[in-house]
Write a protein that holds these residues in place. Structure first.
Motif, PDB file in Angstrom:
ATOM      1  N   GLU A 196      15.845  -5.225  -3.361  1.00  0.00           N
ATOM      2  CA  GLU A 196      14.430  -5.292  -3.004  1.00  0.00           C
ATOM      3  C   GLU A 196      13.592  -5.698  -4.219  1.00  0.00           C
ATOM      4  OE1 GLU A 196      11.217  -5.114  -0.336  1.00  0.00           O
ATOM      5  OE2 GLU A 196      13.387  -5.116  -0.024  1.00  0.00           O
ATOM      6  N   LEU A 197      13.964  -5.199  -5.393  1.00  0.00           N
ATOM      7  CA  LEU A 197      13.258  -5.594  -6.612  1.00  0.00           C
ATOM      8  C   LEU A 197      13.399  -7.090  -6.862  1.00  0.00           C
ATOM      9  CD1 LEU A 197      14.188  -2.610  -8.958  1.00  0.00           C
ATOM     10  CD2 LEU A 197      11.860  -3.297  -8.356  1.00  0.00           C
ATOM     11  N   ASN A 203      13.471 -11.914 -11.387  1.00  0.00           N
ATOM     12  CA  ASN A 203      13.613 -11.904 -12.850  1.00  0.00           C
ATOM     13  C   ASN A 203      13.344 -10.541 -13.472  1.00  0.00           C
ATOM     14  OD1 ASN A 203      14.273 -14.749 -13.272  1.00  0.00           O
ATOM     15  ND2 ASN A 203      12.160 -15.143 -12.638  1.00  0.00           N
ATOM     16  N   SER A 204      13.066  -9.523 -12.650  1.00  0.00           N
ATOM     17  CA  SER A 204      13.052  -8.168 -13.198  1.00  0.00           C
ATOM     18  C   SER A 204      14.492  -7.761 -13.491  1.00  0.00           C
ATOM     19  CB  SER A 204      12.411  -7.189 -12.210  1.00  0.00           C
ATOM     20  OG  SER A 204      13.139  -7.134 -10.994  1.00  0.00           O
ATOM     21  N   VAL A 205      14.664  -6.883 -14.463  1.00  0.00           N
ATOM     22  CA  VAL A 205      15.999  -6.450 -14.878  1.00  0.00           C
ATOM     23  C   VAL A 205      16.093  -4.942 -14.700  1.00  0.00           C
ATOM     24  CG1 VAL A 205      17.661  -6.332 -16.783  1.00  0.00           C
ATOM     25  CG2 VAL A 205      16.158  -8.328 -16.555  1.00  0.00           C
ATOM     26  N   ARG A 235      -1.107 -10.639 -13.710  1.00  0.00           N
ATOM     27  CA  ARG A 235      -1.159  -9.576 -12.695  1.00  0.00           C
ATOM     28  C   ARG A 235      -0.120  -8.485 -12.976  1.00  0.00           C
ATOM     29  NH1 ARG A 235      -0.924 -12.643  -7.043  1.00  0.00           N
ATOM     30  NH2 ARG A 235       0.892 -13.538  -8.070  1.00  0.00           N
ATOM     31  N   LEU A 236       0.008  -8.130 -14.241  1.00  0.00           N
ATOM     32  CA  LEU A 236       1.027  -7.172 -14.663  1.00  0.00           C
ATOM     33  C   LEU A 236       0.860  -5.819 -13.972  1.00  0.00           C
ATOM     34  CD1 LEU A 236       3.407  -6.441 -16.472  1.00  0.00           C
ATOM     35  CD2 LEU A 236       1.796  -6.039 -18.343  1.00  0.00           C
ATOM     36  N   GLU A 237      -0.377  -5.353 -13.868  1.00  0.00           N
ATOM     37  CA  GLU A 237      -0.608  -4.047 -13.245  1.00  0.00           C
ATOM     38  C   GLU A 237      -0.138  -4.033 -11.797  1.00  0.00           C
ATOM     39  OE1 GLU A 237      -4.131  -0.661 -13.155  1.00  0.00           O
ATOM     40  OE2 GLU A 237      -4.600  -2.734 -13.682  1.00  0.00           O
ATOM     41  N   ARG A 238      -0.357  -5.128 -11.090  1.00  0.00           N
ATOM     42  CA  ARG A 238       0.080  -5.209  -9.698  1.00  0.00           C
ATOM     43  C   ARG A 238       1.611  -5.206  -9.609  1.00  0.00           C
ATOM     44  NH1 ARG A 238      -2.523  -9.824  -6.001  1.00  0.00           N
ATOM     45  NH2 ARG A 238      -4.355  -8.660  -6.734  1.00  0.00           N
ATOM     46  N   HIS A 239       2.273  -5.869 -10.542  1.00  0.00           N
ATOM     47  CA  HIS A 239       3.738  -5.880 -10.548  1.00  0.00           C
ATOM     48  C   HIS A 239       4.287  -4.471 -10.792  1.00  0.00           C
ATOM     49  CE1 HIS A 239       3.614 -10.136 -10.253  1.00  0.00           C
ATOM     50  NE2 HIS A 239       3.280 -10.371 -11.509  1.00  0.00           N
ATOM     51  N   ILE A 240       3.637  -3.722 -11.670  1.00  0.00           N
ATOM     52  CA  ILE A 240       4.068  -2.345 -11.940  1.00  0.00           C
ATOM     53  C   ILE A 240       3.917  -1.493 -10.684  1.00  0.00           C
ATOM     54  CG2 ILE A 240       3.501  -0.251 -13.240  1.00  0.00           C
ATOM     55  CD1 ILE A 240       2.738  -2.127 -15.588  1.00  0.00           C
ATOM     56  N   GLU A 241       2.815  -1.649  -9.984  1.00  0.00           N
ATOM     57  CA  GLU A 241       2.604  -0.905  -8.742  1.00  0.00           C
ATOM     58  C   GLU A 241       3.667  -1.259  -7.709  1.00  0.00           C
ATOM     59  OE1 GLU A 241      -1.336  -1.863  -7.534  1.00  0.00           O
ATOM     60  OE2 GLU A 241      -2.308  -0.639  -9.089  1.00  0.00           O
ATOM     61  N   LYS A 242       4.029  -2.528  -7.639  1.00  0.00           N
ATOM     62  CA  LYS A 242       5.056  -2.954  -6.688  1.00  0.00           C
ATOM     63  C   LYS A 242       6.404  -2.329  -7.035  1.00  0.00           C
ATOM     64  CE  LYS A 242       4.953  -5.282  -3.690  1.00  0.00           C
ATOM     65  NZ  LYS A 242       4.908  -4.973  -2.232  1.00  0.00           N
ATOM     66  N   ALA A 243       6.735  -2.266  -8.320  1.00  0.00           N
ATOM     67  CA  ALA A 243       7.990  -1.634  -8.733  1.00  0.00           C
ATOM     68  C   ALA A 243       8.005  -0.165  -8.325  1.00  0.00           C
ATOM     69  CB  ALA A 243       8.181  -1.774 -10.244  1.00  0.00           C
ATOM     70  N   ILE A 246       8.709   0.175  -4.599  1.00  0.00           N
ATOM     71  CA  ILE A 246      10.094  -0.117  -4.224  1.00  0.00           C
ATOM     72  C   ILE A 246      11.019   1.032  -4.611  1.00  0.00           C
ATOM     73  CG2 ILE A 246      12.056  -1.639  -4.691  1.00  0.00           C
ATOM     74  CD1 ILE A 246       9.991  -3.918  -5.025  1.00  0.00           C
ATOM     75  N   VAL A 247      10.881   1.530  -5.838  1.00  0.00           N
ATOM     76  CA  VAL A 247      11.771   2.593  -6.310  1.00  0.00           C
ATOM     77  C   VAL A 247      11.592   3.862  -5.491  1.00  0.00           C
ATOM     78  CG1 VAL A 247      12.302   4.117  -8.250  1.00  0.00           C
ATOM     79  CG2 VAL A 247      11.944   1.670  -8.643  1.00  0.00           C
ATOM     80  N   TYR A 248      10.352   4.181  -5.147  1.00  0.00           N
ATOM     81  CA  TYR A 248      10.084   5.416  -4.410  1.00  0.00           C
ATOM     82  C   TYR A 248      10.050   5.214  -2.898  1.00  0.00           C
ATOM     83  CZ  TYR A 248       9.069   7.669  -8.840  1.00  0.00           C
ATOM     84  OH  TYR A 248       9.171   8.191 -10.101  1.00  0.00           O
ATOM     85  N   GLY A 249      10.333   3.984  -2.454  1.00  0.00           N
ATOM     86  CA  GLY A 249      10.430   3.734  -1.022  1.00  0.00           C
ATOM     87  C   GLY A 249       9.134   3.890  -0.271  1.00  0.00           C
TER      88      GLY A 249
END
Length: 250
Positions: A196-197, A203-205, A235-243, A246-249
């Motif tokens: 999902e990530l 390109n996230s690791v 849009r780094l803050e938005r990417h962090i929120e998306k991560a 995903i991790v917490y479902g």
């Protein structure tokens, strides 16, 4: 004779997940052929014909797929899986620091860093830095790697590639060691999160540490999501929120 690297125990569960996912199969195939195509540009010389042939014969005699892959495409079996973003990278694998933390838990730059931190990157990190429960945020330096044979000694060597600075998010996860899961089984447990990530944040690791974190007498597995600034600066803050979602479902 022994294989080059120890075999992963109970890897079948992980392999079954990959086989059942067409996109994962395509990604692994593409990574394999890209590695072959890049052979002429690789940092080391291709193996001479005799050493190449010897490596293939040794791989056949020892039933060692990794030895074959290293001769053909300068990647071990699990190099291919990691570089195809199908399994996590291990925190500090083989005793080597990866990722390298550039800030402390307060978001402040560490002293005497062996890696130069660009002021612009640190400013961007400070703008999004938050101190939160169960999620830790760092500026970090990470890399991928592959294994290959030295063309003269035939010793196994490592090559670092894809080095980047980025934001590292570290999440606490349930302890799989208490559930008697092998490393491959632990990878399978977080595999859906990884896919999902990659779908939402290409390109996230992902990094993973089994029974890696201890707080207040409790032990946790730890998963890191690394967002290289080269790809996620905008849009780094938005990417962090998306991560987080995903991790917490969520």
């Amino acid at each position: 004779m022994a294989t080059i690297f120890p075999r992963e125990e109970k890897a079948e569960m992980l392999f079954d997940k990959i086989l059942a996912n067409p996109e994962a199969c395509r990604r692994l195939k593409r990574t394999f052929y890209d590695a072959i195509d890049s052979g002429d540009e690789f940092v080391t010389e291709n193996l001479p014909a005799k050493q190449f042939t010897a490596a293939l014969f040794d791989a056949y005699e020892n039933k060692d797929l990794t030895a074959f892959l290293m001769a053909v495409c300068q990647n071990s079996m699990f190099d291919l899986l990691r570089n195809a973003f199908l399994i996590p990278f291990k925190f500090n694998a083989d005793g080597q620091t990866n990722p390298y933390f550039l800030t402390d838990e307060e978001g402040k730059l560490l002293e005497n860093l062996p890696i130069h931190v660009k002021e612009k990157e640190y400013e961007k990190f400070r703008k999004v830095y938050q101190k939160r429960d169960k999620v830790k945020m760092y500026l970090a330096h990470g890399y991928k790697k592959r294994h290959y044979y030295d063309s003269e000694t035939m010793e196994t060597q490592e090559y670092k590639m894809g080095e980047h600075d980025g934001v590292l998010l570290i999440y606490e996860l349930p302890d799989t060691v208490k559930e008697k899961k092998t490393e491959a089984e632990a990878y399978a447990a977080v595999w859906d999160i990884m896919m999902e990530l990659q779908k939402e944040l290409p390109n996230s690791v992902v990094y993973y540490g089994q029974d890696f974190l201890q707080e207040e007498g409790k032990r946790f597995d730890e998963m890191g999501v690394f967002l290289p600034l080269e790809h996620f600066s905008d849009r780094l803050e938005r990417h962090i929120e998306k991560a987080d979602q995903i991790v917490y479902g969520k």
